[in-house]
Each structure stands twice: as C-alpha cells, then as structure tokens.
Design a protein around this motif. Structure first.
Motif: not given
Length: 332
Positions: A47-48, A51, A104-105, A107-108, A111
């Motif tokens: 995962r990023w 995140s 972006n939330y 996507r976060s 991950g």
C-alpha cells in the motif's frame, strides 16, 4: 446522506467517462476502452506509505470527517458560466479542492497514492460539463450538432466520468456517486474502477451547477504503488456511510489475473451469506470481480470475504484472497 437521492437512474456507456445525476435522479456513464492508458501492471507493491491506516478505527473516522463528509454537499458555485451564452465558466477553487480531497480519501482507503488535477484537464472537463448541462443528457461522443459543442469538450467527454444532478450537485457527492455505481447498467462498476486505477497520476474535473465531467483517463505511471488486490469496501475499518448499497468489488493489481471462474464466500461471523456474482467484464482499468450482497445486511458488522479460484497467467494452481471489512458508523 444518501437518503436524499435514493432514486437513481444510472446508464453506463463503455467509454472513458462517467455520468451521473443525483438528488432524486442519477445518471452515470462510464468510460471503457482505454487500454492504451493502462501500464502493463507486471509487478505489485505494498500500500502507499501515506494511506489511511485502515486497521485503526479512529484513524479512518478522523480522516472521514476531515477529508470526506464535509465535502459532500458543498455547492459547486459555478462562476462566470452561462448556458445561454455557452460560456464554460470556472469551478471555484474551494469546490474543486473538495472534489479532489474526496477522491484522494477514497484512493487512500484503498492504499493508493493520491492524484492531482491539472489546469489543462480541468478546463477541457469544464467544457464537457457545459455540454452535458446545456443538452440535459450525457454522451461520451457528443455530436457536433449539440448545443455548446466544442472539440475540446467532446474530447474530454470521451475520457471522463460524466454526471448530471437535479436540482444540483455537491462537490464531494460526485465521488460518492461514482464509487457507489448504482443501477443495473453499472454492474461492472466501471466508474469506481477508473477512480481506483493504481497508476493514475493526474485527473481533471469540471462542473456546472448540475453537471460534472471527471477526466479519469489521463497521465499514468507504472511506478505508482500497486497493491496485489484493491477492494471496495476496503479491508479493515470502513465508514458505513460509504457502503456502496451492497455492490462490492475486488480488483487485481496484475492485468493477467482472471476472475472469470472466481468463487465468492462472505461470512458474517460463522454464517455464510448468499451473494450474487456478476459476469466479469474487462476494459475498465484493472481486472475486477463484482458481486451483490443481500439486502438488509447490518452496517455495523464485520464481514469476512474469501475469493477463490482466481487464475493468473503462467500459474497452474488457483489463487485465493481473504480479507475482512469492518463496517462502522462514523462519529464526531
């Protein structure tokens, strides 16, 4: 909040755009065949690093209230636009940022690394939104005979999610609608899949008071964080206000993965829940499996999902993936 637009009509076009109409009427159209935009997906990663920590209820809850919930009903506030004069106008920075923050939330939680909006893509998306509003319909390939037609707007329409809302559209609600992907025409959850494309780096958004164009087919990078699997709802703690009306999905980070023969088992504790698997459709971002949870599931329970008989090119044995979604009610 979804009670305000429970009646939704959704039409999905196999293109690179999504269209929606909300607040009593929802219409969505989804871009499909943009395979040249997708990196090969030959490797998967963790995962990023930035995140949301979905193993922490408090972390997910705090991010929900700071990045998502307050943005839902923020008015677009279309500036300088006019249907009479075919003036695209501008989306105020406040509402533009609200849409991006909501995106972006999402996507976060999955991950994935955040994306940015570019001025160029925003401007062409604005022209696409103007056309959809002026003609009171959605089309990824609008005719040049359309009112307020422009070449730039037509090009953007072919690469964007499109939405129409009645009587108006909220800045963050745009993302909520695309991620829910309601309607019999949206069982491939194409809108969701493009938003959750791991490789995306730059998108664009343009809105009038009633229409939105979210350009989702744009610049990509094969070096972006690419988890082996991305689900919606996501593993760990998940705000039940974002639960997609029972339409759950699992995407693979590798394009050579096939869910065609996959089997899904969902457990509420030790009880096996009956689910309906939809036919697998390719052509929307990453390979994805979609199923419908039964009506009336509890929105405060934990659900264990077990997907078996996943196939990957070059490997003879079946693969499997197991994760648990912990639905909870966000609280301030």
């Amino acid at each position: 909040m979804r009670e305000n637009y429970t009646r939704r009509i959704v039409a999905v076009l196999r293109m690179a755009v999504i269209t929606t109409a909300v607040l009593g009427l929802v219409v969505m159209a989804n871009p499909a065949d943009a395979r040249e935009q997708r990196p090969a997906g030959t490797t998967t990663t963790a995962r990023w690093a930035g995140s949301v920590n979905t193993t922490s209820r408090s972390a997910v809850n705090a991010a929900y209230w700071s990045q998502y919930a307050p943005k839902l009903w923020l008015p677009i506030g279309w500036l300088g636009g006019s249907l009479l004069g075919c003036l695209p106008g501008l989306t105020p920075l406040l509402s533009d940022n609200a849409t991006l923050t909501s995106l972006n939330y999402v996507r976060s939680l999955a991950g994935l690394a955040p994306v940015t909006f570019s001025a160029a893509l925003n401007w062409s998306a604005q022209k696409a939104a103007l056309m959809m509003d002026a003609n009171n319909t959605l089309d990824h390939h609008p005719s040049s005979s359309w009112r307020c037609w422009s070449a730039a707007g037509a090009a953007a329409a072919s690469r964007s999610n499109l939405a129409l809302a009645y009587p108006s559209l909220g800045a963050g609600q745009i993302i909520d609608l695309y991620m829910t992907d309601d309607g019999s025409s949206n069982v491939a959850v194409g809108h969701r899949r493009w938003i959750l494309n791991p490789f995306s780096t730059v998108m664009g958004s343009g809105s009038t008071d009633k229409a939105n164009a979210l350009t989702v087919v744009g610049p990509t990078s094969a070096s972006r964080p690419n988890p082996r699997y991305v689900s919606w709802p996501t593993p760990g703690y998940f705000p039940n206000a974002m639960e997609p009306h029972g339409r759950w999905s699992l995407s693979a980070g590798l394009n050579r993965v096939s869910f065609a023969r996959a089997r899904i088992a969902v457990y509420d504790g030790t009880r096996l829940i009956p689910v309906h698997k939809f036919a697998v459709e390719n052509g929307y971002a990453q390979p994805t499996l979609v199923w419908q949870m039964p009506a009336g599931i509890s929105l405060t329970h934990a659900y264990k999902v077990v997907v078996t008989h996943i196939r990957r090119a070059g490997i003879r044995r079946n693969l499997s993936h197991t994760y648990t979604v912990r639905l909870f009610t966000p609280s301030q």
